[in-house]
Design a protein around this motif. Structure first.
Motif, PDB file in Angstrom:
ATOM      1  N   TYR A 104       0.826  -1.209   0.000  1.00  0.00           N
ATOM      2  CA  TYR A 104       0.000   0.000   0.000  1.00  0.00           C
ATOM      3  C   TYR A 104       0.860   1.258   0.000  1.00  0.00           C
ATOM      4  O   TYR A 104       0.658   2.175  -0.825  1.00  0.00           O
ATOM      5  CB  TYR A 104      -0.931   0.006   1.215  1.00  0.00           C
ATOM      6  N   PHE A 105       1.826   1.326   0.911  1.00  0.00           N
ATOM      7  CA  PHE A 105       2.619   2.552   1.010  1.00  0.00           C
ATOM      8  C   PHE A 105       3.677   2.647  -0.080  1.00  0.00           C
ATOM      9  O   PHE A 105       4.101   3.749  -0.428  1.00  0.00           O
ATOM     10  CB  PHE A 105       3.234   2.681   2.403  1.00  0.00           C
ATOM     11  N   PHE A 106       4.072   1.537  -0.650  1.00  0.00           N
ATOM     12  CA  PHE A 106       4.932   1.561  -1.836  1.00  0.00           C
ATOM     13  C   PHE A 106       4.182   2.244  -2.974  1.00  0.00           C
ATOM     14  O   PHE A 106       4.700   3.172  -3.623  1.00  0.00           O
ATOM     15  CB  PHE A 106       5.305   0.126  -2.194  1.00  0.00           C
ATOM     16  N   GLU A 107       2.958   1.842  -3.183  1.00  0.00           N
ATOM     17  CA  GLU A 107       2.166   2.425  -4.278  1.00  0.00           C
ATOM     18  C   GLU A 107       1.867   3.893  -4.025  1.00  0.00           C
ATOM     19  O   GLU A 107       1.907   4.717  -4.955  1.00  0.00           O
ATOM     20  CB  GLU A 107       0.868   1.633  -4.458  1.00  0.00           C
ATOM     21  N   ARG A 108       1.597   4.244  -2.781  1.00  0.00           N
ATOM     22  CA  ARG A 108       1.339   5.655  -2.466  1.00  0.00           C
ATOM     23  C   ARG A 108       2.555   6.515  -2.794  1.00  0.00           C
ATOM     24  O   ARG A 108       2.430   7.626  -3.324  1.00  0.00           O
ATOM     25  CB  ARG A 108       0.987   5.816  -0.978  1.00  0.00           C
ATOM     26  N   GLN A 109       3.743   6.009  -2.464  1.00  0.00           N
ATOM     27  CA  GLN A 109       4.956   6.792  -2.693  1.00  0.00           C
ATOM     28  C   GLN A 109       5.342   6.843  -4.168  1.00  0.00           C
ATOM     29  O   GLN A 109       5.887   7.855  -4.632  1.00  0.00           O
ATOM     30  CB  GLN A 109       6.097   6.235  -1.832  1.00  0.00           C
ATOM     31  N   LEU A 110       5.045   5.798  -4.910  1.00  0.00           N
ATOM     32  CA  LEU A 110       5.259   5.843  -6.356  1.00  0.00           C
ATOM     33  C   LEU A 110       4.416   6.953  -6.975  1.00  0.00           C
ATOM     34  O   LEU A 110       4.899   7.738  -7.810  1.00  0.00           O
ATOM     35  CB  LEU A 110       4.901   4.502  -7.001  1.00  0.00           C
ATOM     36  N   GLU A 111       3.177   7.019  -6.576  1.00  0.00           N
ATOM     37  CA  GLU A 111       2.286   8.040  -7.127  1.00  0.00           C
ATOM     38  C   GLU A 111       2.689   9.434  -6.656  1.00  0.00           C
ATOM     39  O   GLU A 111       2.577  10.415  -7.410  1.00  0.00           O
ATOM     40  CB  GLU A 111       0.834   7.733  -6.730  1.00  0.00           C
ATOM     41  N   LEU A 112       3.177   9.546  -5.419  1.00  0.00           N
ATOM     42  CA  LEU A 112       3.623  10.834  -4.916  1.00  0.00           C
ATOM     43  C   LEU A 112       4.821  11.331  -5.713  1.00  0.00           C
ATOM     44  O   LEU A 112       4.888  12.513  -6.074  1.00  0.00           O
ATOM     45  CB  LEU A 112       3.988  10.730  -3.434  1.00  0.00           C
ATOM     46  N   ALA A 113       5.762  10.454  -5.983  1.00  0.00           N
ATOM     47  CA  ALA A 113       6.935  10.843  -6.768  1.00  0.00           C
ATOM     48  C   ALA A 113       6.515  11.376  -8.132  1.00  0.00           C
ATOM     49  O   ALA A 113       7.028  12.409  -8.595  1.00  0.00           O
ATOM     50  CB  ALA A 113       7.883   9.649  -6.927  1.00  0.00           C
TER      51      ALA A 113
END
Length: 255
Positions: A104-113
């Motif tokens: 979940y937080f991997f995907e959130r950070q990918l999108e944030l980048a």
């Protein structure tokens, strides 16, 4: 030389920070939990040639929430020397954090980048299949990223390079039993190759057993140079150019 991945705040001897800053062209210091994020940003403000990458390591996502991702965004937006998001990713080597939270937080950070227009620094350990699946799901990556301290197989390397990522090797590439990593190294396109220390971890073979520090990057550079049959100065220039392109740090005149 440019150390593309260091945890400067973890160095026990703070004189090692000054030595490294004075010896290298640039250093990307990593903040991968709430406390370290602040330390990385402060170090980037303190030294002209130190830049920060901030995010949440897969082992550190158990106690964060969506609010922390919003705070991460705010920190990145307020600090011009934050040049990447991460390290983020998956680590199934130890059962420290539930896989669901890591994903979940991997995907959130990918999108944030992608939202911030920054490259992403990827950590993947014992999770090649899921890492690749998630990276492909969220592609394309207009601002690229790096597979840091690469430890996966040839397939992961080739497919992430196809996605536009760089491949970075640390001191463990020099270890006698690291034939698997060297098999990957010889297949990495030179325009996608980076080097790092991941200090204070993974000191290269010549300094193995000691706390790693950015000035030891020279031993990894020399080893890769000899292994690939490329002049050391040429390889240094190649990896510097790649780092400057990825992290956009060549716009800083002091670097």
């Amino acid at each position: 030389m440019i150390d593309t991945h260091a945890h400067l705040d973890m160095l026990k001897n703070k004189d090692d920070i000054l030595e490294s800053v004075n010896s290298l062209k640039a250093i990307i210091t990593i903040g991968c939990d709430k406390e370290e994020i602040n330390k990385a940003v402060e170090l980037s403000k303190r030294f002209d040639n130190v830049f920060a990458s901030i995010g949440f390591h897969p082992y550190d996502v158990n106690d964060i929430s969506d609010k922390d991702i919003e705070n991460l965004k705010t920190t990145a937006e307020k600090n011009s020397k934050v040049v990447a998001i991460g390290e983020t990713g998956l680590d199934y080597y130890r059962e420290i954090t539930p896989k669901e939270k890591q994903v979940y937080f991997f995907e959130r950070q990918l999108e944030l980048a992608k939202e911030l227009g920054l490259p992403v620094v990827i950590h993947s350990r014992s999770a090649d299949e899921d890492t690749l699946k998630i990276l492909e799901k969220h592609s394309p990556y207009p601002d690229s990223g790096v597979m840091h301290c690469f430890g996966g197989g040839v397939e992961l390397m080739e497919k992430t390079v196809e996605l536009g990522f760089y491949i970075s090797f640390a001191g463990n590439i020099t270890y006698p039993k690291a034939d698997n990593l060297r098999n990957v190294l010889k297949k990495v396109p030179l325009d996608r190759l980076l080097i790092e220390t991941d200090c204070p971890f993974l000191a290269p073979q010549k300094k193995r057993g000691k706390e790693n520090k950015p000035v030891y990057l020279i031993y990894t550079l020399e080893f890769i140079s000899e292994f690939l049959g490329i002049d050391k100065n040429q390889l240094e220039k190649i990896t510097e150019n790649n780092a400057e392109k990825l992290f956009k740090i060549n716009k800083y005149a002091t670097v």
